[in-house]
Design an enzyme around this catalytic site. Structure first.
Site, PDB file in Angstrom:
ATOM      1  N   ASP A   1       0.849  -1.189   0.000  1.00  0.00           N
ATOM      2  CA  ASP A   1       0.000   0.000   0.000  1.00  0.00           C
ATOM      3  C   ASP A   1       0.886   1.242   0.000  1.00  0.00           C
ATOM      4  OD1 ASP A   1      -1.813   2.024   0.504  1.00  0.00           O
ATOM      5  OD2 ASP A   1      -2.084   1.477   2.612  1.00  0.00           O
TER       6      ASP A   1
ATOM      7  N   ASP B   1      -3.902   3.967   2.659  1.00  0.00           N
ATOM      8  CA  ASP B   1      -5.342   3.761   2.875  1.00  0.00           C
ATOM      9  C   ASP B   1      -5.662   2.332   3.300  1.00  0.00           C
ATOM     10  OD1 ASP B   1      -4.987   2.348   0.544  1.00  0.00           O
ATOM     11  OD2 ASP B   1      -6.477   3.439  -0.641  1.00  0.00           O
TER      12      ASP B   1
ATOM     13  N   ASP C   1      -1.896  -1.172  -3.817  1.00  0.00           N
ATOM     14  CA  ASP C   1      -2.224  -0.434  -5.042  1.00  0.00           C
ATOM     15  C   ASP C   1      -1.118  -0.602  -6.089  1.00  0.00           C
ATOM     16  OD1 ASP C   1      -0.181   1.382  -4.103  1.00  0.00           O
ATOM     17  OD2 ASP C   1      -1.706   2.183  -2.741  1.00  0.00           O
TER      18      ASP C   1
ATOM     19  N   ASP D   1      -6.085 -10.214 -15.323  1.00  0.00           N
ATOM     20  CA  ASP D   1      -7.199 -11.125 -15.077  1.00  0.00           C
ATOM     21  C   ASP D   1      -8.363 -10.687 -15.959  1.00  0.00           C
ATOM     22  OD1 ASP D   1      -8.718 -13.102 -13.675  1.00  0.00           O
ATOM     23  OD2 ASP D   1      -7.487 -12.682 -11.909  1.00  0.00           O
TER      24      ASP D   1
ATOM     25  N   ASP E   1     -10.722 -15.930 -16.138  1.00  0.00           N
ATOM     26  CA  ASP E   1     -11.537 -16.385 -15.016  1.00  0.00           C
ATOM     27  C   ASP E   1     -12.627 -17.348 -15.522  1.00  0.00           C
ATOM     28  OD1 ASP E   1     -12.120 -15.780 -12.119  1.00  0.00           O
ATOM     29  OD2 ASP E   1     -14.064 -15.225 -12.950  1.00  0.00           O
TER      30      ASP E   1
ATOM     31  N   GLU F   1      -8.780 -20.531 -16.214  1.00  0.00           N
ATOM     32  CA  GLU F   1      -9.163 -21.229 -14.987  1.00  0.00           C
ATOM     33  C   GLU F   1     -10.236 -22.264 -15.343  1.00  0.00           C
ATOM     34  OE1 GLU F   1     -10.762 -20.057 -10.548  1.00  0.00           O
ATOM     35  OE2 GLU F   1     -11.653 -19.099 -12.281  1.00  0.00           O
TER      36      GLU F   1
ATOM     37  N   HIS G   1      -5.393 -17.353  -4.647  1.00  0.00           N
ATOM     38  CA  HIS G   1      -6.205 -16.488  -3.785  1.00  0.00           C
ATOM     39  C   HIS G   1      -7.535 -17.118  -3.364  1.00  0.00           C
ATOM     40  CE1 HIS G   1      -7.760 -16.099  -7.783  1.00  0.00           C
ATOM     41  NE2 HIS G   1      -8.813 -15.444  -7.342  1.00  0.00           N
ATOM     42  N   ASP G   2      -7.807 -18.331  -3.826  1.00  0.00           N
ATOM     43  CA  ASP G   2      -9.093 -18.971  -3.516  1.00  0.00           C
ATOM     44  C   ASP G   2      -8.973 -20.130  -2.533  1.00  0.00           C
ATOM     45  OD1 ASP G   2     -10.665 -17.353  -5.163  1.00  0.00           O
ATOM     46  OD2 ASP G   2     -10.252 -18.579  -6.930  1.00  0.00           O
TER      47      ASP G   2
HETATM   48  C1  NOJ Z   1     -12.715 -17.529  -9.807  1.00  0.00           C
HETATM   49  C2  NOJ Z   1     -11.858 -16.566  -9.066  1.00  0.00           C
HETATM   50  O1  NOJ Z   1     -10.593 -17.119  -8.878  1.00  0.00           O
HETATM   51  C3  NOJ Z   1     -12.568 -16.247  -7.773  1.00  0.00           C
HETATM   52  O2  NOJ Z   1     -11.762 -15.508  -6.905  1.00  0.00           O
HETATM   53  C4  NOJ Z   1     -13.836 -15.512  -8.111  1.00  0.00           C
HETATM   54  O3  NOJ Z   1     -14.564 -15.288  -6.922  1.00  0.00           O
HETATM   55  C5  NOJ Z   1     -14.698 -16.319  -9.077  1.00  0.00           C
HETATM   56  N1  NOJ Z   1     -13.945 -16.870 -10.165  1.00  0.00           N
HETATM   57  C6  NOJ Z   1     -15.785 -15.472  -9.669  1.00  0.00           C
HETATM   58  O4  NOJ Z   1     -15.236 -14.556 -10.581  1.00  0.00           O
END
Ligand code: NOJ
Length: 540
Positions: free
Chosen positions: A19, A23, A27, A100, A201, A262, A327-328
C-alpha cells in the site's frame, strides 16, 4: 519455445501486496515500488511475469471479480497513468504483465447490466441471461457456486437473471454476437496498451445449455449442495470452444501474448478436462490451470500421481503448469504445516514446483512462507468467508497483507490494513529472510536462478523414477546430453534411495541441495537422504 513456457509467474493479489498511500489497501504504485524485489536486481526474487488479480473498477462485492468498467482502473488501485507506468517499469525489469480477464460475468453495476435490466425490450436485454419464471419459480435447479440459487428474480421486469456466482455478478450471454464483439474490443484495448497476456476467469462457464436442462444430482458427491450436481449443463458446453478459438486468433494477431484459463478439474486432480481447453489443434488457450497440487496430500506418491496425470495429458509442446497456492484456497504452507517442520516442507514443495516440466505459478508471499489464519468474524471481508467461519480460514485467510518487515503493520501500510494482520508477521517477513542463506526466501531465489540458468530444468523431458521407500519422490529432467536427477524426501526421517540410474561409476555434481550436500556418490549403489532432504544433481 515461447517466453511463458520458460517463465516463472508470480500472482499478486493487488489489495494485499503493498500500500503506497496509507489507505490500508495495496495499489499499483505499491507494486511499482516493489518491482525491484521481484526482478532486475542481483538480490531480486527473479520471477519473469506477474499475474494481477483484477484491477478494474468494481463495487468489490467479490473484490474485483465483479467488474463495472472493463477499460478502467479502480481508484483504490490508482489510475490509467499509474498502470501504464507499471507496465513500463515492469518491462524495464524483464517482468511481463498478465491481467485477469473476468468475462463470464460483469458486476450488476456495469452499465451493460443496468441497461439490460431497465426493460424487457432494452437493446441490451439479451446481453445477459433473462428467463421467465416456470410455474412461478426459477427456470431450473441450477445453483450458484457461492451458495443459493443461480437465478435472481427482478421485480421490475418479472424475469429471472442467471448468475453463476453472487447475485451481484450476472452472467453475460455469450451466445449474443454483440457481447462477443464488445468484449473482444475491450481485450484489444489492453493488448494495444502492451499487456503480455491474460488469465481467464472461469473460462469453462461462458456458455450454458440452451434448453436449461437440470444437472444430474448425486448427494454423496460433495459437501456443498453446489457440489452435489454434475455440472454438465451449466459448464463446459461444447460451444465454449468456438469462443476461445476466436480469442486465441485475436491473441495471435499480436506478438508474444499468452493466455491461461481457470478450468476446475472434474474430478479434482484429473487433467483431461483442463487439457481439452488447449484445443484439439492447440488453437485455444496456451494453458489451463492445473490445480491438482491444491488437492495433493503431503506424500511423495500423491504429488507424483498428479505429475504423471499432467504429463499424460500434456505431451510434447502441450505445455503443463503447476501451482501450489492461489487467492481462492488456503495457502500450501498452512495446508502442509506440521510442528517445527513446516519450513522444511515448504522447501521440498518449492523444489518440486521449480524443477518440473511446465510453467510454475507462485502466489505472493509463498516465498517467505506466509501462512493462513482465521480472521475474527466481524473482520471478514469475503462474502463467501462468513459461510465457513470458524471451520476454515476462508479466502480472506489466503489474502492477508504481504509481510515486508517486522514493523507493527508488517511494512504493508502506514494505515489500517484492509484485513487484520492476524498472522506471525513479526517473524515471517522479507526483511528477516532476505540475505539469510538459510531462509525460505533465499531458497526460492536460488532455485529460480538455477532454473533460469539450467535449460534442462526449464525444457527437458520429465521421467519419473520408481522409489522404494515411498517417501522419496524421484525423477529426472533430460535435454540432449544433459540429465538432471531430483530426489525429494517428504518425511522427517532418513531414507535410502537406490541409485539405479547412475551407474556412471562417477560422482555427480550437486546443483542444489537443502542440506548443503556437495556430491552424489554414483560409485556407490545407494544414497541416504536426510529427513526432508532434497537434491538436484547433474548426472549427464
Ligand atoms: C474464480 C476466481 O478465482 C474467484 O476468486 C472468483 O470469486 C470467481 N472466479 C468469480 O469470478
Amino acid at each position: 519455445m515461447s517466453w511463458w513456457q520458460e517463465a516463472v509467474i508470480y500472482q499478486i493479489y493487488p489489495r494485499s501486496f503493498y500500500d503506497s498511500n496509507g489507505d490500508g489497501v495495496g495499489d499499483l504504485q505499491g507494486i511499482i515500488d516493489k518491482l525491484d524485489y521481484l526482478n532486475g536486481k542481483p538480490d531480486s526474487l527473479g520471477i519473469d511475469a506477474i499475474w494481477l488479480s483484477p484491477i478494474n473498477p468494481s463495487p468489490m462485492f467479490d473484490f474485483g471479480y465483479d467488474i463495472s468498467d472493463y477499460e478502467g482502473i479502480d481508484s483504490v488501485f490508482g489510475d490509467m497513468k499509474t498502470f501504464k507506468l507499471l507496465l513500463k517499469e515492469a518491462h524495464k525489469r524483464k517482468i511481463r504483465i498478465i491481467l485477469d480477464l473476468v468475462i463470464n460475468h460483469t458486476s450488476h453495476l456495469h452499465p451493460w447490466f443496468i441497461e439490460s435490466r431497465s426493460s424487457k425490450d432494452n437493446k441490451k436485454r439479451d446481453w445477459y441471461i433473462w428467463k421467465d419464471p416456470v410455474n412461478g419459480k426459477e427456470p431450473n435447479k441450477w445453483l450458484g457456486s457461492f451458495g443459493g440459487k443461480a437465478w435472481e428474480f427482478d421485480e421490475k421486469t418479472g424475469q429471472y437473471y442467471y448468475h453463476a456466482f453472487l447475485k451481484e455478478q450476472p452472467d453475460l450471454n455469450w451466445r449474443n454476437p454483440e457481447v462477443r464483439k464488445a468484449v473482444f474490443k475491450m481485450i484489444k484495448f489492453w493488448l494495444d496498451l502492451g499487456v503480455d497476456g491474460f488469465r481467464l476467469d472461469v473460462v469453462n462457464y461462458y456458455i450454458k445449455d440452451e434448453q436449461l436442462r437440470n444437472n444430474p444430482v448425486n448427494i454423496f458427491k460433495g459437501v456443498r449442495p453446489y457440489d452435489w450436481q454434475y455440472h454438465i449443463y451449466d459448464r463446459n458446453r461444447p460451444e465454449t470452444h468456438e469462443i476461445i478459438k476466436g480469442f486465441r486468433k485475436l491473441l495471435n494477431s499480436y506478438k508474444d501474448r499468452m493466455s491461461v484459463g481457470e478450468v476446475f478439474q472434474e474430478p479434482p486432480g484429473t487433467a483431461e478436462l483442463p487439457a481439452a481447453y488447449y484445443g484439439e489443434k492447440n488453437d485455444e488457450l496456451h494453458m489451463a490451470f492445473n490445480f491438482s497440487f491444491l488437492y495433493s496430500k503431503w506424500n511423495a506418491g500423491s504429488f507424483m500421481k498428479s505429475v504423471l496425470e499432467s504429463e499424460k495429458f500434456h505431451p510434447g509442446t502441450h505445455w503443463p503448469n503447476y501451482t501450489l497456492s492461489n487467492h481462492d484456497q488456503p495457502r500450501h504452507y498452512y495446508r502442509y504445516r506440521r510442528r517445527d517442520e513446516s519450513v522444511q516442507r515448504a522447501k521440498i514443495a518449492a523444489m518440486l514446483l521449480l524443477t518440473l516440466r511446465g510453467t510454475p505459478f507462485l502466489y505472493y508471499g509463498e516465498e517467505i512462507g506466509m501462512t493462513c489464519e482465521r480472521i475474527p468474524k466481524d473482520k471478514i471481508q469475503d462474502p463467501v468467508g462468513k459461510k465457513y467461519w470458524p471451520f476454515h480460514p476462508g479466502r480472506d485467510g489466503a489474502r492477508l497483507p504481504m509481510s515486508w518487515n517486522n514493523g507493527e503493520k508488517a511494512g504493508f501500510t502506514t494505515g489500517e490494513p484492509w484485513l487484520p494482520l492476524v498472522f506471525n508477521h513479526k517473524e515471517v517477513n522479507v526483511q528477516n529472510q532476505a540475505g539469510d542463506a538459510s531462509s525460505l526466501f533465499e531458497f526460492y531465489r536460488k532455485l529460480i536462478a538455477l532454473r533460469k540458468k539450467t535449460k534442462s530444468l526449464r525444457l527437458g523431458d520429465f521421467q519419473s523414477l520408481e522409489s522404494e521407500p515411498k517417501q522419496i519422490m524421484a525423477y529426472t529432467r533430460t535435454l540432449g546430453k544433459e540429465k538432471i536427477l531430483i530426489l525429494l524426501n517428504f518425511e522427517n526421517k532418513p531414507a535410502i534411495f537406490p541409485l539405479q540410474i547412475g551407474k556412471t561409476g562417477k560422482q555427480s555434481e550437486i546443483l542444489f541441495s537443502t542440506h548443503g550436500r556437495k556430491i552424489v556418490p554414483f560409485e556407490s549403489p545407494e544414497i541416504q537422504l536426510e529427513p526432508y532432504e532434497g537434491i538436484i544433481a547433474k548426472i549427464g
